[in-house]
Design an enzyme around this catalytic site. Structure first.
Site, PDB file in Angstrom:
ATOM      1  N   GLY A 149       0.953  -1.156   0.166  1.00  0.00           N
ATOM      2  CA  GLY A 149       0.003   0.064  -0.119  1.00  0.00           C
ATOM      3  C   GLY A 149       0.889   1.295  -0.083  1.00  0.00           C
ATOM      4  N   CYS A 150       0.200   2.249  -0.086  1.00  0.00           N
ATOM      5  CA  CYS A 150       1.070   3.657  -0.352  1.00  0.00           C
ATOM      6  C   CYS A 150       1.310   4.241   1.114  1.00  0.00           C
ATOM      7  CB  CYS A 150       0.003   4.816  -1.076  1.00  0.00           C
ATOM      8  SG  CYS A 150      -1.727   4.949  -0.402  1.00  0.00           S
ATOM      9  N   TYR A 151       0.447   4.285   1.910  1.00  0.00           N
ATOM     10  CA  TYR A 151       1.067   4.700   3.139  1.00  0.00           C
ATOM     11  C   TYR A 151       2.089   3.609   3.700  1.00  0.00           C
ATOM     12  CZ  TYR A 151      -2.867   8.146   3.736  1.00  0.00           C
ATOM     13  OH  TYR A 151      -3.517   9.304   3.783  1.00  0.00           O
TER      14      TYR A 151
END
Length: 346
Positions: A149-151
């Site tokens: 995921g990005c986070y």
């Protein structure tokens, strides 16, 4: 030439995959999958692809797709890839899943946080978490990669060296995160309307954001023990970008040079992780449109804590760029192929 197919090609992450692969010298897209735009010309969905992509959108038939391509990217909502993939498909083609279906190793944790029954938990143990800077050798041998995921990408890369070197207390980590609106996807939602987002900043998913267990699992591997964090994301009125500011207590008094050596130990030879000069704080503008992650830190001697910072483009390194980076590793290509992108400014 690697033949690629994309399921979910008309979402923001899928559209970014199309943009990146269009400039990749060793890959070509054979299948533009989109449940919402079947038989519509792709360039009519994304007008920036006019006279660049002539193909029409197809369905999400992974079975048929697996017979035509070498790699499938699934840029889809949670649960879809896991409901489509099977042993026969994986025996024919490689899969890079941009959803969360195979990121978390404990299926019970996945089902608790995402609120759905996992359709194919038998593939979780073999799925490789595709954070290339940490799992590079495993990615090279994988047939199923869970694209992070990005986070979690920005958070893990910002904190990882200090946990590995035992410089911070794993039980004291607090993460404050901010993301542009493209992180919420392309679907129509009231909360994402211009008048709702413009001139506004808000916290969301407080104490319950679904990326929390993914971050904790990856930081736990670095620390060698279970890690629990406070993670609070915020939505900010910009198109792209993620900024992470993380805090933790130091285990001992350290100098700038000692902490810098820890970062350089893991990132000095990394193409896409840039450790900034002393006292330079990462900014989303300096990584926009690129696969770079800028990281840095500041020691707060007064409180005995350290502030760890990271910035990246959520659609590139946070999604499509990292997926291409994983593909390059899986097929023995130069890792940066198709990703030599200079950040855009202004």
């Amino acid at each position: 030439m690697i033949k690629a197919g994309i399921i979910g090609a008309t979402g923001y992450a899928g559209g970014e995959l199309v943009r990146l692969l269009a400039g990749h010298k060793e890959a070509e897209i054979k299948w533009y999958g989109s449940r919402s735009y079947i038989d519509k010309k792709y360039a009519e969905v994304y007008q920036n692809m006019f006279r660049i992509v002539e193909d029409r959108c197809l369905d999400d038939n992974m079975e048929a797709l697996s017979r035509e391509v070498d790699v499938i990217f699934t840029a889809t909502p949670q649960g879809l890839c896991a409901s489509l993939v099977n042993e026969e498909i994986l025996s024919r083609t490689k899969v890079v899943d941009l959803s969360a279906d195979f990121r978390i190793q404990d299926v019970n944790i996945y089902e608790h946080w995402y609120g759905i029954k996992h359709p194919s938990p038998q593939f979780i143990p073999e799925a490789v978490y595709g954070l290339c800077e940490i799992n590079r050798e495993r990615v090279k041998k994988a047939r199923l990669v869970a694209n992070p995921g990005c986070y979690p990408t920005c958070t893990t890369l910002s904190i990882y060296p200090l946990l590995k070197e035992g410089l911070i207390d794993p039980g004291t980590i607090i993460v404050d995160a901010k993301s542009g609106t493209s992180g919420a996807g392309r679907g129509a939602k009231v909360d994402n309307l211009y008048c709702e987002v413009n001139e506004n900043i808000k916290a969301y998913g407080v104490a319950v954001h679904r990326h929390t267990p993914e971050i904790e699992e990856q930081l736990g591997y670095a620390a060698g023990e279970q890690v629990l964090i406070n993670f609070t994301p915020h939505l900010v009125p910009m198109n792209r970008g993620i900024l992470i500011t993380a805090y933790a207590s130091l285990k001992k008094e350290v100098s700038y040079e000692e902490v810098r050596r820890a970062y350089d130990k893991y990132y000095a030879s990394e193409k896409f992780v840039r450790v900034l000069d002393q006292d330079v704080c990462p900014q989303t503008k300096w990584v926009e449109g690129s696969n770079y992650v800028d990281v840095n830190f500041k020691i707060d001697k007064r409180t005995g804590r350290i502030i760890m910072m990271g910035a990246m483009d959520n659609l590139v390194k946070g999604a499509a760029g990292q997926a291409v980076q994983n593909m390059n590793l899986m097929f023995g290509l130069k890792e940066s192929q198709g990703l030599e992108l200079v950040p855009m400014f202004p």
